[in-house]
Design an enzyme around this catalytic site. Sequence first.
Site, PDB file in Angstrom:
ATOM      1  N   ASP A 111       5.199 -16.217   5.557  1.00 30.70           N
ATOM      2  CA  ASP A 111       4.902 -14.805   5.830  1.00 30.70           C
ATOM      3  C   ASP A 111       6.046 -13.881   5.449  1.00 30.70           C
ATOM      4  O   ASP A 111       6.147 -12.768   5.958  1.00 30.70           O
ATOM      5  CB  ASP A 111       4.552 -14.614   7.306  1.00 30.70           C
ATOM      6  N   LYS A 162      17.116 -12.960  18.963  1.00 21.80           N
ATOM      7  CA  LYS A 162      16.586 -11.672  19.430  1.00 21.80           C
ATOM      8  C   LYS A 162      17.460 -11.004  20.491  1.00 21.80           C
ATOM      9  O   LYS A 162      17.050 -10.840  21.652  1.00 21.80           O
ATOM     10  CB  LYS A 162      15.156 -11.855  19.930  1.00 21.80           C
TER      11      LYS A 162
END
Length: 360
Positions: A111, A162
């Site tokens: 992706d 993150k």
Amino acid sequence: MTEAILLVGGKGTRLRPLTVHTPKPMVRAAGVPFLTHQLARARAAGVDHIVLATSYLAEVFEPHFGDGSSLGLHLEYVTEVEPLGTGGAIRNVAARLHSAPDEPVLVFNGDILTGLDIRALVRTHETTGADVSLHLTKVTDPRAYGLVPTDETGRVLAFLEKPQTPEEIVTDQINAGAYVFRRSVIDAIPQGRPVSVERETFPELLSAGAHLQGMVDSTYWLDLGTPAAFVRGSADLVLGRAPSPAIPGRCGDRLILPTARVAADAKLTDGTVVGEGAYIAEGARVSGSTILPGAVVEPGAVITDSLIGTRARVGERSILTGTVIGDGAIIGADNELRHGARVWCDAKIPAGAVRFSSDQ
């Protein structure tokens, strides 16, 4: 390096309804399944054997690509019975690899649209003697990604998933989703259970003293995980901003596939794609958008930065901006849909039912 693993098993939940009937790597970008661009770029870099790690809607891939010979590749398919994560998926296909223990294997996510110099990543891997080499890119807001700080030689120091606080953001370098593994490292990943390379494999390799090398490549890079990003990526391919040898036509302001019909006074701009059998009626204006095969855009409709699904229909004078219309959906005349709207497959919106302005 002559072989690669391509991870194409994700469900693409952030892209729904695009991925209700189609796995994310098979959604069309610039006229062909996105996976076609990745396969073509790998082939151009010297790869000739690729194992696809499939899971969600796995049955779709092989009927389309077959053995890969039409792309100059030898393709194999391995399907996960249960989701195994990135590391587990890599280990699950290891038996199909031909590389010797010390030879490099390219691994990349299904992706990511990127202009990465694949050969340069392999050279970095070989010249540094790394166990794993990672493509890194720089972003302005790294909070949604995994940070990868490196020393002055590019050797990886840590993996920070993150980060949210300013103190945690120690670099703007992120894991860009393409790797070169020493084959023996793949064989050492635990088999038969979920494993994350980002959260388990890479940190454990660092702790064990393995050499993980980062290569910053700041060419085009885009995570196609959201509808807005996917539409932008397709437009950038058509415009020539993102490189691919698989675009079925010349780069430019628009790409019209064979059997598509476009009225003489319709206006298509900013990397718009019109798929096979689609119809753009008179007076319609379509900018930066993807019109999938068989879709119909009726007279006077205005579509901007949107994706119109297979066999969907957009009614007369309807205005769509930053929206996704699922396969087979029908948008009646005189509707207005704005940024973030998603219309599910086969849904029907009556004429004039959704508006952001008055009815005058």
